[in-house]
Design an enzyme around this catalytic site. Structure first.
Site, PDB file in Angstrom:
ATOM      1  N   GLU A 364      -2.398 -30.639 -32.996  1.00 12.69           N
ATOM      2  CA  GLU A 364      -1.819 -29.293 -33.150  1.00 12.69           C
ATOM      3  C   GLU A 364      -0.593 -29.305 -34.062  1.00 12.69           C
ATOM      4  O   GLU A 364       0.384 -28.580 -33.847  1.00 12.69           O
ATOM      5  CB  GLU A 364      -1.535 -28.642 -31.786  1.00 12.69           C
ATOM      6  CG  GLU A 364      -2.809 -28.480 -30.972  1.00 12.69           C
ATOM      7  CD  GLU A 364      -2.748 -27.449 -29.880  1.00 12.69           C
ATOM      8  OE1 GLU A 364      -1.917 -26.525 -29.964  1.00 12.69           O
ATOM      9  OE2 GLU A 364      -3.543 -27.558 -28.940  1.00 12.69           O
ATOM     10  N   THR A 366       1.375 -32.363 -36.790  1.00  9.77           N
ATOM     11  CA  THR A 366       2.144 -33.605 -36.649  1.00  9.77           C
ATOM     12  C   THR A 366       3.636 -33.284 -36.510  1.00  9.77           C
ATOM     13  O   THR A 366       4.080 -32.157 -36.781  1.00  9.77           O
ATOM     14  CB  THR A 366       1.947 -34.487 -37.905  1.00  9.77           C
ATOM     15  OG1 THR A 366       2.457 -33.749 -39.030  1.00  9.77           O
ATOM     16  CG2 THR A 366       0.488 -34.834 -38.131  1.00  9.77           C
TER      17      THR A 366
END
Ligand SMILES: Cc1cc2nc3c(=O)[nH]c(=O)nc-3n(C[C@H](O)[C@H](O)[C@H](O)COP(=O)(O)OP(=O)(O)OC[C@H]3O[C@@H](n4cnc5c(N)ncnc54)[C@H](O)[C@@H]3O)c2cc1C
Length: 381
Positions: A364, A366
């Site tokens: 979702e 980095t």
């Protein structure tokens, strides 16, 4: 400002904890080693409302708040981060996207089955050449009469093999860039849609991850989710809330790793003392406990903003996700260190937390992307 959980929230925490300790904990190692997605757990997750946590009553969900959602994910991750990841992806990506942007007919059709666990949801944004740069995707959907025809391959899809319904982002107007991306609801079993390679992962191995291939996959016009060209903006909005879930997962994982290390330090003896008597170990424990509390507060604050009607929580979500995931990596690392050699073998949970945790700084968005999102928000003020 009130930092206390309500009596209902404390009860929720106890219930999910009890469920996780009784029904998940005995299988954690077996599911991890076999890389087995526990379909047998799905009916129980559904019964407990954990598959439709924020879905309104009208669609058969548990109608809980974003803060309640954090408590549920935290308690699952404290015991098995892999199960928590699956629950978070099902609720926070596929289900949330349909809830936010679906027509009433789409919600009536999909949400009750997702909330009951009759269907497991998947969500496909990432492709082999476009992860962080998601708008660079190549999967395309072309209008053909009353249908759309999808071609392309999604990678790293949670529930790509075990899911029954998937929200897929695809390019519908290449010239329009990110404004030419639309979202579609595709049911598994639709001709032309097949699961691809199953990923053999470092951690989170009980969570199913695979490619999904679309080869002239024809879906009806009413599979379009939200308006044409609104798929990318919609996905970013879904991720705003999804990241609160990954922050909660990180807090729960860190809590599990910390508790395991604390317990071990109170039993393991060296130089005639339990190792918890050494200041070097105490400082690790103190720093970890403090960081977990700070991460929990950031996470609950982002959830609170969502619950109190903020239209977007972009910066608060990214700050929570960034901080919680990075302190979780540290907590898992210190957990292994406190276990010494026993942190390096599978007999103790420290080893699995250490492998699972790395996903939290990647999935979702980095850590680098969270920093980029936060900096953009700061500079736009
Ligand atoms: C277990 C697992 C489950 C997942 N589930 C899903 C899912 O259900 N659905 C879905 O769509 N995706 C899913 N993903 C994909 C995940 O969101 C991506 O892996 C992630 O967004 C990173 O993309 P990437 O792997 O292509 O890395 P890349 O984008 O190639 O990044 C490589 C490195 O470059 C850095 N980088 C890239 N761009 C920049 C920049 N502008 N500035 C600084 N650094 C940069 C990154 O931070 C990273 O360190 C999952 C991934 C995993 C591992």
């Amino acid at each position: 400002m009130d930092f206390r959980l309500t009596a209902d929230q404390q009860l929720l925490r106890r219930s999910v904890r009890e469920f996780a300790e009784n029904e998940i904990l005995p299988h954690v190692r077996e599911w991890d080693e076999a890389q087995h997605f526990p379909t047998e757990l799905v009916p129980r997750l559904g019964e407990l409302g954990l598959l439709g946590i924020q879905v309104p009553d009208a669609y058969g969900g548990a109608a809980m708040s974003a803060l309640d959602y954090c408590i549920c994910i935290e308690e699952l991750a404290r015991v098995d981060p892999g199960v928590a990841l699956s629950v978070a992806a099902h609720n926070g990506l596929c289900t949330a996207h349909i809830l936010l942007f679906g027509s009433d007919a789409q919600k009536q059709k999909h949400l009750p089955r997702l909330a009951r666990g009759e269907h497991i949801g998947a969500w496909g944004l990432t492709e082999s050449t476009s992860g962080s740069d998601a708008a660079g995707m190549r999967t395309a959907a072309v209008r053909a009469g009353a249908c759309w025809v999808l071609n392309g391959t999604k990678t790293f899809t949670t529930h790509g093999r075990v899911g029954q319904v998937m929200v897929v982002m695809a390019v519908t107007d290449k010239a329009a860039g990110s404004k030419g991306i639309s979202a579609f609801i595709v049911e598994h079993g639709t001709p032309g849609m097949t699961p691809g390679k199953k990923e053999d992962k470092l951690g989170m191995r009980a969570s199913d991850t695979s490619e999904v291939v679309f080869d002239n996959c024809r879906v009806p016009a009413d599979a379009l989710l939200g308006g044409e060209g609104q798929g990318f903006v919609g996905a970013m909005q879904v991720l705003d809330a999804g990241r609160i879930g990954i922050a909660a997962l990180s807090v729960g994982l860190a809590q599990g790793a910390y508790e395991a290390a604390l317990k071990y330090s109170q039993h393991r003896k060296a130089f005639g003392k339990t190792i918890s008597a050494f200041q070097a170990i105490q400082w690790k424990l103190a720093d970890t406990a403090t960081r977990i509390e700070a991460a929990r507060l950031l996470t609950y604050r982002a959830a609170y903003l969502k619950d109190t009607g903020a239209s977007r929580t972009t910066m608060a979500s990214s700050m929570a996700k960034l901080y919680a995931s990075e302190i979780a990596v540290r907590a898992a690392d210190d957990g292994v260190q406190i276990h010494g050699g026993y942190g390096f073998v599978k007999d103790y949970p420290a080893e699995k937390f250490f492998r699972d945790v790395k996903l939290t700084t990647i999935g979702e968005g980095t850590s680098e992307i969270q920093r980029l999102v936060i900096a953009r928000q700061l500079l736009a003020r």
